[in-house]
Scaffold this active site. Structure first.
Site, PDB file in Angstrom:
ATOM      1  N   HIS A 107      20.513  -6.968 -31.580  1.00 21.19           N
ATOM      2  CA  HIS A 107      19.133  -6.460 -31.659  1.00 21.19           C
ATOM      3  C   HIS A 107      18.147  -7.545 -31.261  1.00 21.19           C
ATOM      4  O   HIS A 107      18.408  -8.729 -31.432  1.00 21.19           O
ATOM      5  CB  HIS A 107      18.809  -5.947 -33.058  1.00 21.19           C
ATOM      6  CG  HIS A 107      19.050  -6.946 -34.150  1.00 21.19           C
ATOM      7  ND1 HIS A 107      20.314  -7.192 -34.643  1.00 21.19           N
ATOM      8  CD2 HIS A 107      18.215  -7.767 -34.818  1.00 21.19           C
ATOM      9  CE1 HIS A 107      20.237  -8.116 -35.582  1.00 21.19           C
ATOM     10  NE2 HIS A 107      18.975  -8.489 -35.715  1.00 21.19           N
ATOM     11  N   HIS A 109      14.068  -8.731 -31.814  1.00 23.85           N
ATOM     12  CA  HIS A 109      12.865  -8.608 -32.635  1.00 23.85           C
ATOM     13  C   HIS A 109      11.641  -8.728 -31.728  1.00 23.85           C
ATOM     14  O   HIS A 109      11.578  -9.627 -30.880  1.00 23.85           O
ATOM     15  CB  HIS A 109      12.774  -9.764 -33.641  1.00 23.85           C
ATOM     16  CG  HIS A 109      13.879  -9.826 -34.646  1.00 23.85           C
ATOM     17  ND1 HIS A 109      13.730  -9.383 -35.939  1.00 23.85           N
ATOM     18  CD2 HIS A 109      15.149 -10.303 -34.565  1.00 23.85           C
ATOM     19  CE1 HIS A 109      14.858  -9.584 -36.606  1.00 23.85           C
ATOM     20  NE2 HIS A 109      15.742 -10.147 -35.798  1.00 23.85           N
TER      21      HIS A 109
HETATM   22  P1  AMP Z   1      18.662 -10.411 -38.061  1.00 22.79           P
HETATM   23  O1  AMP Z   1      18.431 -11.249 -39.270  1.00 22.79           O
HETATM   24  O2  AMP Z   1      18.213 -11.003 -36.767  1.00 22.79           O
HETATM   25  O3  AMP Z   1      20.079  -9.909 -38.058  1.00 22.79           O
HETATM   26  O4  AMP Z   1      17.695  -9.170 -38.225  1.00 22.79           O
HETATM   27  C1  AMP Z   1      18.001  -8.051 -38.952  1.00 22.79           C
HETATM   28  C2  AMP Z   1      16.687  -7.406 -39.236  1.00 22.79           C
HETATM   29  O5  AMP Z   1      16.946  -6.092 -39.666  1.00 22.79           O
HETATM   30  C3  AMP Z   1      15.861  -8.092 -40.322  1.00 22.79           C
HETATM   31  O6  AMP Z   1      14.607  -8.464 -39.806  1.00 22.79           O
HETATM   32  C4  AMP Z   1      15.751  -7.028 -41.407  1.00 22.79           C
HETATM   33  O7  AMP Z   1      14.481  -7.047 -41.991  1.00 22.79           O
HETATM   34  C5  AMP Z   1      15.992  -5.761 -40.628  1.00 22.79           C
HETATM   35  N1  AMP Z   1      16.550  -4.641 -41.360  1.00 22.79           N
HETATM   36  C6  AMP Z   1      17.541  -4.653 -42.276  1.00 22.79           C
HETATM   37  N2  AMP Z   1      17.817  -3.400 -42.699  1.00 22.79           N
HETATM   38  C7  AMP Z   1      16.992  -2.576 -41.993  1.00 22.79           C
HETATM   39  C8  AMP Z   1      16.797  -1.159 -41.971  1.00 22.79           C
HETATM   40  N3  AMP Z   1      17.501  -0.324 -42.733  1.00 22.79           N
HETATM   41  N4  AMP Z   1      15.855  -0.657 -41.131  1.00 22.79           N
HETATM   42  C9  AMP Z   1      15.121  -1.477 -40.346  1.00 22.79           C
HETATM   43  N5  AMP Z   1      15.251  -2.826 -40.333  1.00 22.79           N
HETATM   44  C10 AMP Z   1      16.183  -3.359 -41.142  1.00 22.79           C
END
Ligand code: AMP
Length: 144
Positions: A107, A109
């Site tokens: 993903h 950001h």
């Molecule tokens: P990373 O730390 O780069 O793996 O980012 C994962 C991101 O997913 C974090 O910024 C979390 O806040 C976000 N996240 C976790 N669970 C969810 C969810 N159910 N819906 C949307 N974002 C989420």
């Protein structure tokens, strides 16, 4: 988790893709899904994920997925800018837990930034669902 490992289809983004978990959706095409981060580091923090992928991180991703994915990231980032008029935008991506990755489906950001407004902590502080839905609609309206 390190850079190496097998894709876990039970991860939260895979569940969102399968419709098993809710998300404030911003944009979807044949290749990508964009939705609001529930623990936003700033107002309008949006995530873009590949839809047909079992890549845990960017290094794992098939080259033919990367092009459409990055086009999706750019399209959504432009819409975030148009909707929220930030002073800047961070576009970032983490590979492996030591780098800050917490969800192991690739993903990106998109994090809008405003002069003088500090960045929130990563993956901390859950946003109000109604506010996220409203932001998603504002950004979706600017997709072109
Ligand atoms: P990373 O730390 O780069 O793996 O980012 C994962 C991101 O997913 C974090 O910024 C979390 O806040 C976000 N996240 C976790 N669970 C969810 C969810 N159910 N819906 C949307 N974002 C989420």
């Amino acid at each position: 988790m390190s850079l190496d490992g097998t894709y876990d289809a039970g991860n939260i983004f895979a569940k969102i893709l399968r419709g098993e978990m809710p998300a404030a959706k911003v944009y979807e095409d044949d290749h990508v899904l964009a939705f609001m981060d529930v623990f936003p580091q700033s107002k309008g923090h949006t995530l873009v994920i590949p839809k047909h992928s079992t890549a845990r991180n960017f290094l794992d991703e098939a080259p033919e997925v990367v092009g459409p994915l990055m086009l999706g990231v750019q399209r959504v980032a432009r819409a975030v800018r148009a909707a929220l008029t930030p002073d800047g935008l961070v576009i970032t991506q983490f590979n492996g837990a030591p780098a800050g990755q917490t969800v192991f489906h690739l993903h990106f950001h998109i994090i809008p930034r405003w002069e003088g407004v500090a960045l929130g902590r990563h993956a901390e502080g859950m946003a109000d669902a109604a506010e996220l839905k409203e932001l998603a609609a504002q950004i979706a309206a600017k997709i072109s």
